[in-house]
Design a protein around this motif. Structure first.
Motif, PDB file in Angstrom:
ATOM      1  N   CYS A  72       0.852  -1.185   0.000  1.00  0.00           N
ATOM      2  CA  CYS A  72       0.000   0.000   0.000  1.00  0.00           C
ATOM      3  C   CYS A  72       0.891   1.240   0.000  1.00  0.00           C
ATOM      4  N   LYS A  73       0.532   2.238  -0.786  1.00  0.00           N
ATOM      5  CA  LYS A  73       1.328   3.467  -0.850  1.00  0.00           C
ATOM      6  C   LYS A  73       1.026   4.422   0.305  1.00  0.00           C
ATOM      7  N   ASP A  74      -0.068   4.167   1.031  1.00  0.00           N
ATOM      8  CA  ASP A  74      -0.471   5.067   2.109  1.00  0.00           C
ATOM      9  C   ASP A  74      -0.128   4.578   3.513  1.00  0.00           C
ATOM     10  N   CYS A  75       0.159   3.291   3.666  1.00  0.00           N
ATOM     11  CA  CYS A  75       0.461   2.748   4.989  1.00  0.00           C
ATOM     12  C   CYS A  75       1.394   1.549   4.831  1.00  0.00           C
ATOM     13  N   LEU A  76       1.629   0.813   5.901  1.00  0.00           N
ATOM     14  CA  LEU A  76       2.578  -0.297   5.878  1.00  0.00           C
ATOM     15  C   LEU A  76       1.966  -1.632   5.445  1.00  0.00           C
ATOM     16  N   PHE A  77       0.698  -1.648   5.044  1.00  0.00           N
ATOM     17  CA  PHE A  77       0.052  -2.891   4.624  1.00  0.00           C
ATOM     18  C   PHE A  77       0.729  -3.433   3.371  1.00  0.00           C
ATOM     19  N   SER A  78       0.941  -4.756   3.350  1.00  0.00           N
ATOM     20  CA  SER A  78       1.401  -5.427   2.132  1.00  0.00           C
ATOM     21  C   SER A  78       0.842  -6.839   2.140  1.00  0.00           C
ATOM     22  N   SER A  79       0.749  -7.412   0.964  1.00  0.00           N
ATOM     23  CA  SER A  79       0.216  -8.764   0.839  1.00  0.00           C
ATOM     24  C   SER A  79       0.836  -9.434  -0.373  1.00  0.00           C
ATOM     25  N   LYS A  82      -2.675  -9.437  -4.823  1.00  0.00           N
ATOM     26  CA  LYS A  82      -3.123  -8.125  -5.283  1.00  0.00           C
ATOM     27  C   LYS A  82      -4.559  -7.857  -4.831  1.00  0.00           C
ATOM     28  N   SER A  83      -5.393  -8.883  -4.806  1.00  0.00           N
ATOM     29  CA  SER A  83      -6.796  -8.697  -4.409  1.00  0.00           C
ATOM     30  C   SER A  83      -6.913  -8.265  -2.947  1.00  0.00           C
ATOM     31  N   ALA A  84      -6.004  -8.744  -2.092  1.00  0.00           N
ATOM     32  CA  ALA A  84      -6.020  -8.317  -0.690  1.00  0.00           C
ATOM     33  C   ALA A  84      -5.657  -6.841  -0.579  1.00  0.00           C
ATOM     34  N   LEU A  85      -4.677  -6.404  -1.370  1.00  0.00           N
ATOM     35  CA  LEU A  85      -4.309  -4.983  -1.380  1.00  0.00           C
ATOM     36  C   LEU A  85      -5.464  -4.143  -1.911  1.00  0.00           C
ATOM     37  N   THR A  86      -6.110  -4.579  -2.977  1.00  0.00           N
ATOM     38  CA  THR A  86      -7.237  -3.846  -3.547  1.00  0.00           C
ATOM     39  C   THR A  86      -8.355  -3.697  -2.516  1.00  0.00           C
ATOM     40  N   GLY A  87      -8.682  -4.780  -1.813  1.00  0.00           N
ATOM     41  CA  GLY A  87      -9.716  -4.725  -0.780  1.00  0.00           C
ATOM     42  C   GLY A  87      -9.334  -3.795   0.350  1.00  0.00           C
ATOM     43  N   HIS A  88      -8.076  -3.824   0.749  1.00  0.00           N
ATOM     44  CA  HIS A  88      -7.574  -2.942   1.801  1.00  0.00           C
ATOM     45  C   HIS A  88      -7.728  -1.476   1.384  1.00  0.00           C
ATOM     46  N   ILE A  89      -7.326  -1.151   0.178  1.00  0.00           N
ATOM     47  CA  ILE A  89      -7.408   0.234  -0.314  1.00  0.00           C
ATOM     48  C   ILE A  89      -8.867   0.691  -0.361  1.00  0.00           C
TER      49      ILE A  89
END
Length: 142
Positions: A72-79, A82-89
């Protein structure tokens, strides 16, 4: 859906949620996910993928490098997915209805979360605004 089988004893399980690492055994994984995250092993692998958490003591071609993660470009989340990142965003960083706190307006859950962490000791506000306090692991203080 296939559930990962117990790999060779040299492999380790790496939890995508809390980043804890330990030898891969079905019992340890089940206990860890149940006790620490209130998840079933099956649900965890549905969320993070069947190869998630697999780390080998020996380097192999199948090892994922950090380049294979979606961050994620806004916080420390990573996975690793790609679908987990999309859902997080979508859940935390996309515009939502405006919420006010301390005479300030916030239009993403993340902006409100950062404000709560930096300005309030009262954890009840997380509940009031329906913000998950567990997001703290993705927050880097300034």
């Amino acid at each position: 859906k296939t559930e990962p089988t117990c790999p060779e004893p040299k492999e380790k399980f790496y939890c995508e949620i809390c980043k804890e690492e330990f030898p891969w055994t079905d019992a340890k994984i089940k206990d860890h996910l149940s006790l620490k995250h209130c998840l079933t092993k099956e649900f965890y692998f549905t969320l993070y993928g069947t190869n998630s958490g697999r780390k080998s003591d020996e380097k192999s071609k199948d090892d994922r490098s950090s380049d294979d993660r979606f961050a994620c470009k806004d916080c420390l989340f990573s996975s690793s997915r790609k679908s987990a990142l999309t859902g997080h965003i979508q859940k935390y960083h996309e515009m939502t209805d405006e919420v006010s706190c301390c005479k300030k307006k916030f239009n993403t859950k993340w902006a409100l979360f950062v404000h709560l962490v930096e300005s309030h000791k009262d954890k009840e506000l997380f509940t009031k605004f329906q913000i998950w306090p567990g997001l703290e692991k993705y927050y880097a203080s300034k």
